[in-house]
Design a protein around this motif. Sequence first.
Motif, PDB file in Angstrom:
ATOM      1  N   ASP A 157       0.920  -1.223   0.061  1.00  0.00           N
ATOM      2  CA  ASP A 157       0.038   0.189   0.005  1.00  0.00           C
ATOM      3  C   ASP A 157       0.754   1.175   0.188  1.00  0.00           C
ATOM      4  N   ARG A 158       2.154   1.124  -0.133  1.00  0.00           N
ATOM      5  CA  ARG A 158       3.069   2.310   0.011  1.00  0.00           C
ATOM      6  C   ARG A 158       2.959   3.242  -1.269  1.00  0.00           C
ATOM      7  N   LYS A 159       2.849   4.505  -1.321  1.00  0.00           N
ATOM      8  CA  LYS A 159       2.687   5.042  -2.361  1.00  0.00           C
ATOM      9  C   LYS A 159       4.245   5.291  -2.875  1.00  0.00           C
ATOM     10  N   PRO A 160       4.158   5.429  -4.266  1.00  0.00           N
ATOM     11  CA  PRO A 160       5.869   5.422  -4.777  1.00  0.00           C
ATOM     12  C   PRO A 160       6.278   6.859  -4.377  1.00  0.00           C
ATOM     13  N   THR A 161       7.699   6.756  -4.318  1.00  0.00           N
ATOM     14  CA  THR A 161       8.480   8.124  -3.973  1.00  0.00           C
ATOM     15  C   THR A 161       8.916   8.824  -5.311  1.00  0.00           C
TER      16      THR A 161
ATOM     17  N   GLN B 278      -1.540  12.938  -3.858  1.00  0.00           N
ATOM     18  CA  GLN B 278      -2.315  11.798  -3.395  1.00  0.00           C
ATOM     19  C   GLN B 278      -1.686  10.573  -3.588  1.00  0.00           C
ATOM     20  N   GLN B 279      -0.972  10.409  -4.752  1.00  0.00           N
ATOM     21  CA  GLN B 279      -0.576   8.972  -5.348  1.00  0.00           C
ATOM     22  C   GLN B 279       0.987   9.043  -5.008  1.00  0.00           C
ATOM     23  N   ILE B 280       1.682   9.867  -4.652  1.00  0.00           N
ATOM     24  CA  ILE B 280       3.287   9.871  -4.513  1.00  0.00           C
ATOM     25  C   ILE B 280       3.731  10.536  -3.237  1.00  0.00           C
ATOM     26  N   ASP B 281       4.903  10.152  -3.095  1.00  0.00           N
ATOM     27  CA  ASP B 281       5.612  10.895  -1.876  1.00  0.00           C
ATOM     28  C   ASP B 281       6.594  11.751  -2.574  1.00  0.00           C
TER      29      ASP B 281
ATOM     30  N   ASP C 200      11.574   5.870  -6.050  1.00  0.00           N
ATOM     31  CA  ASP C 200      10.977   5.027  -7.266  1.00  0.00           C
ATOM     32  C   ASP C 200      11.257   5.550  -8.470  1.00  0.00           C
TER      33      ASP C 200
ATOM     34  N   SER D 105       1.811  10.336 -14.497  1.00  0.00           N
ATOM     35  CA  SER D 105       0.682   9.526 -14.359  1.00  0.00           C
ATOM     36  C   SER D 105       1.048   8.123 -14.911  1.00  0.00           C
TER      37      SER D 105
ATOM     38  N   ILE E 126       3.471   6.278 -12.452  1.00  0.00           N
ATOM     39  CA  ILE E 126       2.890   5.959 -11.039  1.00  0.00           C
ATOM     40  C   ILE E 126       1.962   4.502 -11.241  1.00  0.00           C
TER      41      ILE E 126
END
Length: 179
Positions: A3-7, A35-38, A55, A161, A164
């Motif tokens: 569930d980790r967001k891509p960095t 909302q989708q990345i860090d 990432d 996009s 991700i």
Amino acid sequence: MSDRKPTLATVWLDGCSGCHMSFLDIDERLLELAQQIDLVYSPLVDRKDFPELVDITLVEGAVSNEEDLKKIKKVRAHTNVLVSLGDCAVTSNIPGMRNPFGVRSIIDRAYVDTVAIPRPAPSTVIPRLLDRVRPVHEVVPVDVFVPGCPPSADAIYKVLSDLIAGHKPDGKSDLRFGA
């Protein structure tokens, strides 16, 4: 699946920051991306050390001095997907215009020929210039190329996009020169 967001990281080498400005021009879509990345590293945030593993890294600018060379090698070693963002990263563009003249000629022009009181070029504060400015892919492997000076906000958004979502942009449609 985690569930980790891509960095995401962004890096600025020898360029004008136009690509970072174009990234910011994504406008309200930045909130969607957030909302989708860090965002873990960037000139836009305060972190000083590049993370152990990222990432996706967007690299703006050419490799023109020892500091750029050291930085891009470290970034590549700690990045899964490296993106050359903009014409300076892709071709060396404007920074590369110094290549035909040689470093000594450029240093003399900046610090001797055009000043009222000639002084030696700084040697402790400014990183030593490389003999030749190089696009990123001549120094380290690059996974995705996004040309443009700067690339459009739409092109950057599409690339991010796609990445991700786990898709590599094809580069045949809107990720080409003159698009």
